[in-house]
Motif scaffolding. Structure first.
Motif, PDB file in Angstrom:
ATOM      1  N   VAL A  75       0.863  -1.176   0.000  1.00 57.60           N
ATOM      2  CA  VAL A  75       0.000   0.000   0.000  1.00 57.60           C
ATOM      3  C   VAL A  75       0.894   1.218   0.000  1.00 57.60           C
ATOM      4  O   VAL A  75       1.878   1.259   0.734  1.00 57.60           O
ATOM      5  N   GLY A  76       0.568   2.205  -0.826  1.00 59.48           N
ATOM      6  CA  GLY A  76       1.379   3.414  -0.785  1.00 59.48           C
ATOM      7  C   GLY A  76       0.972   4.399  -1.849  1.00 59.48           C
ATOM      8  O   GLY A  76       0.128   4.117  -2.697  1.00 59.48           O
ATOM      9  N   ALA A  77       1.608   5.582  -1.790  1.00 58.95           N
ATOM     10  CA  ALA A  77       1.383   6.582  -2.827  1.00 58.95           C
ATOM     11  C   ALA A  77       2.007   6.069  -4.116  1.00 58.95           C
ATOM     12  O   ALA A  77       2.946   5.279  -4.079  1.00 58.95           O
ATOM     13  N   PRO A  78       1.472   6.521  -5.285  1.00 60.83           N
ATOM     14  CA  PRO A  78       1.968   6.003  -6.561  1.00 60.83           C
ATOM     15  C   PRO A  78       3.492   6.049  -6.687  1.00 60.83           C
ATOM     16  O   PRO A  78       4.109   5.054  -7.052  1.00 60.83           O
ATOM     17  N   LEU A  79       4.094   7.193  -6.359  1.00 57.03           N
ATOM     18  CA  LEU A  79       5.538   7.284  -6.554  1.00 57.03           C
ATOM     19  C   LEU A  79       6.318   6.431  -5.551  1.00 57.03           C
ATOM     20  O   LEU A  79       7.396   5.934  -5.860  1.00 57.03           O
ATOM     21  N   ASP A  80       5.745   6.264  -4.355  1.00 51.63           N
ATOM     22  CA  ASP A  80       6.325   5.334  -3.381  1.00 51.63           C
ATOM     23  C   ASP A  80       6.477   3.950  -3.976  1.00 51.63           C
ATOM     24  O   ASP A  80       7.526   3.310  -3.874  1.00 51.63           O
TER      25      ASP A  80
END
Ligand SMILES: Nc1ncnc2c1ncn2[C@@H]1O[C@H](COP(=O)(O)OP(=O)(O)O)[C@@H](O)[C@H]1O
Ligand SMILES: [Mg+2]
Lengths: 285, 343
Positions: free
Chosen positions: B216-221
């Motif tokens: 799970v994470g932000a797109p760039l992460d």
């Protein structure tokens, strides 16, 4: 045929072929409807002319056959009896088969296939076997001598076929429609009435037409049920009674028959477009 | 708008476990995308949040309230189906207002809400049409309109763009992003198998596989720090080059930097490679795709693996040329279980 298709025959252009087929079909239809048309014309001939003039067009057209049939032969009573039985049975069968079809087609009913199998099985039992038990049943319910009983029994003829038609139609409807209703908080009854039923319109029309035809033209069942009670006769039974012991009133009979078929022809003409859509829709979806 | 919380959620159909213990935390107003290959359980999870599927175990909470036993209509969610599921016999206006009308909302109020939604979606001129008189993109808008009218705390989308053609899909994707801000940042949960949609739309991406959450994470992460081989290969286009390594060496025996010691795989994004006469990767070009703003070069390594790299436009050679590449960007390192080893 294959030859005609492959090498260029200048005589059989597609257009010519269509015309030829049309002519053939028209001839076939003419043969098909001739007895009916003859009967309608004959109903305007006096009894004396019926056998002396075998042609179609009456020499001295008259409506006295109609007057006699309507007034003296009780066709008016029979007409309204038939109307009552037909309309009542159409209403009951349409509602009942739509509801049953919906449940069988869309709800997780335990033993659904067994139920449907049993229903299909009943289609193979000839009416001759069931008519006595049906009569018994009506008598036990106290409906053996009433038009209500006749109406109820008339509902039974094709309700299985109609239920399966509805079930088949409802089965292939996308489940997302009901899910959309659930998300919207629309209950099952409203979902059925406002979403499922309107979408089943072609099937409803099919059922209405087929049940009307069947109830209106039914002979054996009303004959048995009204045997002891002439005032309850329907048209088909009443027309038969023109055949007296010594004398057959052919003129009155043709007039009564015409009265009997006209409503059904009108109904069919009125609904035929939907009817054909419905039959096609039941197959292709 | 509401937050959505999933705690140890599972779902079984008979003996088959489809969702195997999922924990997800979605903030108020977030645009959260569930992404994963077909059959990984995205739709099932979304439908469990909507209330269309029972929850086998675990808790689903919306706005801090446990909703496991609540009817779909009481959860404050609205769903846009992949097939749109518009009522075919109703006009657009009635399609959008149907749910409210059936629940006894006054006609005038429903009309106002429908008009407002139609204005937002620019479908005012279509209100009198039936669904069959609409194009795919217009049906899509009506389906979204039907959701907006309900004024839900959470919007749920199940692959809403997959029935549109490629061009319309890109346009509608932008519209959806705009819509999210236009609706004062309503919470949205969006399911797709297309990682580009996920990358472009999401505040938060949940990568699913086989009923598990992979990351799970932000797109760039996710793009910069994939937690495992699966996410590394799934996120990013063209795909990351993943090379099995052994004892800190490439399959052809070339030694790798010390960071790769003990690695099972290394991952190199196509744009992390550049021509370098002393580079560690060599190969023969098989295909060159010239896109105008970049050349994508597919080349075959001595150990027979097809890898991808990206050249500045017009600088790549042709098929059959030998190339040698060095690593200029980040090298992702994964252990023998496929888990990322932090640099
Ligand atoms: N009603 C069902 N009965 C049994 N298995 C199902 C049912 N619905 C979905 N599945 C299974 O659950 C898995 C996940 O399905 P789904 O959530 O639709 O996947 P996705 O949307 O990610 O493509 C699939 O393997 C599918 O076969
Ligand atoms: Mg799906």
């Amino acid at each position: 045929m294959a030859d005609v298709m492959t090498h260029k025959d200048p005589f059989f252009t597609p257009r010519r072929r269509r015309q030829l087929v049309s002519v053939l079909l028209a001839a076939l239809s003419a043969i098909w409807v001739y007895p009916l048309v003859w009967m309608i014309f004959a109903s305007f001939k006096p009894n004396s002319e019926l056998f002396s003039n075998p042609g179609m067009i009456p020499d001295a057209p008259t409506v006295e056959n109609y007057v006699r049939a309507w007034r003296e032969a009780n066709i008016s009573t029979y007409f309204f009896n038939t109307l009552f039985v037909t309309v009542g049975s159409v209403v009951i069968t349409s509602i009942a088969s739509a509801l049953m079809g919906y449940v069988l087609g869309r709800r997780p009913v335990p033993g659904r296939f067994a139920i449907m199998g049993l229903m299909v099985f009943t289609l193979f039992i000839p009416q001759g076997y069931t008519i006595i038990p049906v009569f018994e049943l009506l008598t036990k319910l106290g409906l053996g001598q009433s038009l209500w009983g006749l109406m109820l029994a008339t509902c039974g003829h094709s309700i299985v076929v109609f239920t399966l038609l509805f079930a088949g139609y409802f089965t292939q409807m996308p489940k997302e429609l009901e899910e959309a209703c659930r998300m919207d908080g629309v209950g099952p009854v409203k979902t059925f009435v406002y979403v499922m039923l309107p979408l089943a319109k072609p099937i409803i029309v099919t059922v209405v037409v087929m049940q009307s035809l069947q109830a209106w033209n039914d002979f054996l069942l009303p004959l048995v049920i009204t045997l002891a009670n002439p005032a309850m006769r329907t048209l088909s039974v009443g027309i038969y009674s023109f055949k007296g012991e010594n004398f057959v009133d052919w003129g009155g009979m043709t007039a009564a028959s015409t009265i009997a078929i006209v409503p059904i022809i009108l109904l069919f003409l009125f609904l035929q477009r939907y009817f054909i859509d419905g039959l096609a829709g039941a197959v292709k979806g | 708008m509401s937050s959505v919380t999933l705690k140890s959620v599972t779902k079984s159909y008979g003996q088959t476990e489809v969702i195997r213990g999922v924990d997800i935390e979605i903030e108020k107003g977030e645009f959260c995308v569930f992404v994963g290959p077909s059959g990984c359980g995205k739709s099932t999870l979304l439908r469990m949040i909507a209330g269309l599927e029972d929850i086998t175990s675990g808790d689903v909470a919306i706005g801090g309230r446990r909703v496991n036993e609540l009817d779909p209509a009481q959860r404050g969610t609205a769903m846009v189906f992949q097939s749109y599921a518009l009522y075919p016999h109703m006009t657009v206006e009635r399609n959008m207002g149907f749910g409210l009308l059936m629940n006894g909302e006054p006609k005038a109020k429903v009309k106002a809400k429908v008009d407002e939604a139609a204005r937002i979606l620019q479908i005012e001129q279509l209100l009198d049409r039936k669904p069959r008189q609409l194009s795919g993109g217009q049906r899509q808008r009506v389906a979204i309109g039907r959701a907006i009218v309900r004024d839900p705390a959470v919007f749920l989308f199940d692959e809403p763009l997959s029935n549109l053609d490629a061009e319309l899909r890109v346009a509608t994707r932008l519209e959806l992003a705009k819509l999210h801000s236009q609706l004062d940042g309503a919470t949205m949960i969006y399911v797709t198998h297309d990682q580009v949609e996920a990358m472009t739309l999401a505040d938060k991406i949940v990568v699913l596989r086989g009923g598990y959450v992979e990351q799970v994470g932000a797109p760039l992460d996710l793009y910069n720090n994939p937690a495992n081989l699966f996410v590394a290969g799934f996120i990013g286009s063209p795909r990351m080059n993943l090379i099995a390594v052994k004892d800190g060496k490439l399959p052809d025996g070339t030694a790798l930097p010390a960071a790769a010691a003990g690695a099972g795989h290394i991952g190199l994004r196509p744009d992390a490679l550049a021509p370098d006469a002393g580079g560690i990767l060599s190969g023969v070009i098989t295909v060159v795709e010239r896109l105008g703003d970049a050349d994508f070069v597919y080349f075959r390594t001595p150990w027979g693996q097809e890898l991808t790299t990206r050249f500045a436009p017009g600088t790549a050679g042709g098929a059959g040329d030998a190339i040698r590449l060095g690593v200029t960007g980040k090298m992702h390192v994964f252990d023998s279980n496929g888990q990322a080893i932090p640099a």
